[in-house]
Design an enzyme around this catalytic site. Structure first.
Site, PDB file in Angstrom:
ATOM      1  N   ASP A   1      -0.130   6.545 -13.297  1.00 41.19           N
ATOM      2  CA  ASP A   1      -1.146   7.469 -12.783  1.00 41.19           C
ATOM      3  C   ASP A   1      -1.755   8.279 -13.931  1.00 41.19           C
ATOM      4  O   ASP A   1      -2.958   8.523 -13.960  1.00 41.19           O
ATOM      5  CB  ASP A   1      -0.515   8.402 -11.741  1.00 41.19           C
TER       6      ASP A   1
ATOM      7  N   HIS B   1       4.081   9.966  -6.452  1.00 43.72           N
ATOM      8  CA  HIS B   1       3.274   8.765  -6.715  1.00 43.72           C
ATOM      9  C   HIS B   1       2.765   8.255  -5.360  1.00 43.72           C
ATOM     10  O   HIS B   1       3.291   7.313  -4.776  1.00 43.72           O
ATOM     11  CB  HIS B   1       4.119   7.701  -7.420  1.00 43.72           C
TER      12      HIS B   1
HETATM   13  C1  LMR Z   1       0.201   1.260  -7.839  1.00 44.27           C
HETATM   14  O1  LMR Z   1       0.061   2.476  -8.018  1.00 44.27           O
HETATM   15  O2  LMR Z   1      -0.540   0.415  -8.346  1.00 44.27           O
HETATM   16  C2  LMR Z   1       1.273   0.794  -6.913  1.00 44.27           C
HETATM   17  O3  LMR Z   1       2.262   1.763  -6.786  1.00 44.27           O
HETATM   18  C3  LMR Z   1       0.631   0.452  -5.620  1.00 44.27           C
HETATM   19  C4  LMR Z   1       1.577  -0.028  -4.595  1.00 44.27           C
HETATM   20  O4  LMR Z   1       1.620   0.605  -3.514  1.00 44.27           O
HETATM   21  O5  LMR Z   1       2.243  -1.024  -4.834  1.00 44.27           O
END
Ligand code: LMR
Length: 444
Positions: free
Chosen positions: A256, A284
């Site tokens: 992120d 997250h």
């Molecule tokens: C991401 O942020 O790309 C992953 O965590 C998305 C997910 O839900 O697999």
């Protein structure tokens, strides 16, 4: 709000069985150990007949004569024939001035993220060119054959620093003496699956892995949880590993952070290495808070470079929060390569000193935090490291009403997730009152 109660008694280990005849073996170019010789019992479904895994056809293999191991060469129980002599790590250490071997355990090792990550680890780009490593790969019974394929590819890559590869399906075996545990494997949320159910299913995996780490890993193992929902999975893991410092458990929010840096760089028209001090606060998930108030571009506050505050509050924030989902729409699957890169970044941030004045984001245990964020959850916060694997929280950050309001929202979500997994953290019966308007980044 959906409410669901889960009783602590619904969480129990399944039945198990044991074979004392399970074997280990090794392979042609590096030591490949099949981890089935267990000290603990394992579920019957996870049992596997051990076999020699070797690139050379069996009829070309000369049976090793273990009794001929030269004097002075340490005999290794798991090694096979010539590898007992050629892989004398101690003498290699002397001639190559290498550091001592570190064991890196990786779950979900047959998956896409691991497939990108393992080769970076083996090449030396993560821990350095003088750091020999052992990779301990955890998969499932279903993925075991793929895991063998992964190990074969590692073997064929002839990485000098990669001294040992072992594969297995039992965390109590695979996590033995791990100095790092990169916990990637988790179930994706299936169609129609309640978020509470996902928390429970994956929570059970991480509770078990926490117990295994507690029992067999290095007492100072550093754990990075990648499998979603990663913050709460990290909390579950640490609660089940009371003999390992809670501080050592991280949830991966570096992806992120990287996404936020990229968006700011694009908007400001600068290369992304000009963006620093980027904090991701919280979970997250789509409540995560990419903090543009404290971030800098070319050493200046972002708000002085990008003066469109509406864009920062709305478009930028949402773009980072939902980047994973947009990627899934385009790609048809979750991010893999960029996740692997962010795991590398997260490790490197802990094993190299943080540049002066800068920081990095990682989801860590909140106890003792200086910001007034609720205690006893895993929350992404700004950290610095002197490169010894440890970190400290950054104190000189500022808050305004907008930032604090959003921090409270992501905090509320994590507190709700925590209530929903109380049966897995030893805190009684679970009660799920998860907010309905939030999701994992990939759920849209
Ligand atoms: C991401 O942020 O790309 C992953 O965590 C998305 C997910 O839900 O697999």
């Amino acid at each position: 709000m959906a409410a669901l109660e889960i009783s602590a008694s619904t969480y129990a280990r399944s039945g198990s069985c044991f074979s004392p005849n399970d074997l280990s073996s090794s392979s042609a170019n590096l030591r490949l150990v099949i981890k089935n010789r267990r000290r603990r019992s394992i579920p019957c479904s996870a049992r596997r007949i051990a076999k020699i895994l070797c690139s050379v056809a069996p009829n070309q293999v000369q049976a090793p004569e273990l009794s001929t191991t030269p004097a002075g060469v340490a005999s290794k129980k798991e090694c096979f024939g010539v590898f007992c002599t050629t892989y004398d790590l101690k003498s290699d250490d002397k001639t190559k001035s290498w550091k001592s071997l570190i064991n890196i355990a990786i779950s979900g090792a047959a998956g896409m993220i691991a497939n990108h990550l393992l080769f970076k680890l083996a090449s030396g780009e993560v821990f350095g060119p003088d750091q020999p490593i052992a990779l301990k790969l955890l998969g499932s019974e279903r993925s075991f054959q793929a895991l063998e394929g992964v190990a074969m590819e590692l073997e064929d890559s002839l990485y000098p620093l990669l001294r040992e590869v072992s594969i297995g399906v039992d965390p109590y075996e695979v996590f033995q003496d791990a100095g790092w545990a990169l916990l990637i494997g988790a179930k994706p949320r299936g169609p129609g699956m309640e978020r509470a159910a996902l928390l429970d299913i994956n929570g059970q995996i991480f509770a078990e892995q926490g117990k295994a780490l507690n029992e067999v890993a290095s007492r100072n193992v550093k754990v990075i949880v990648v499998g979603n929902p990663c913050n709460t999975n990290a909390l579950i893991c640490l609660k089940n590993a009371p003999n390992i410092p809670a501080k050592n458990f991280h949830a991966l929010t570096r992806l992120d952070e990287n996404r936020a840096k990229c968006q700011l760089a694009l908007k400001a028209g600068v290369f992304y290495d000009k963006v620093s001090n980027m904090t991701i606060w919280g979970n997250h998930s789509t409540t995560q808070v990419p903090d543009f108030l404290n971030a800098k571009i070319n050493g200046m506050p972002v708000t002085e470079i990008i003066t469109d505050i509406k864009w920062l509050k709305e478009e930028f924030t949402e773009r980072v929060q939902k980047r994973g989902g947009v990627l899934i729409q385009k790609w048809g699957r979750s991010s893999a390569a960029s996740t692997a890169v962010s795991i590398v970044d997260a490790i490197r941030s802990l094993v190299t000193p943080t540049p002066p004045g800068d920081w990095f984001s990682t989801g860590v245990y909140t106890t003792g935090n200086p910001y007034g964020i609720a205690e006893d959850i895993n929350f992404s916060m700004p950290c610095r490291s002197n490169g010894d694997g440890d970190y400290e929280l950054v104190k000189d950050v500022i808050f305004d009403d907008y930032l604090w309001e959003r921090i409270k929202k992501t905090e509320a979500e994590l507190l709700a997730e925590k209530r929903c997994v109380a049966h897995l953290t030893g805190e009684g019966n679970a009660f799920c009152d998860l907010p309905e308007d939030t999701m994992l980044p990939g759920e849209q």
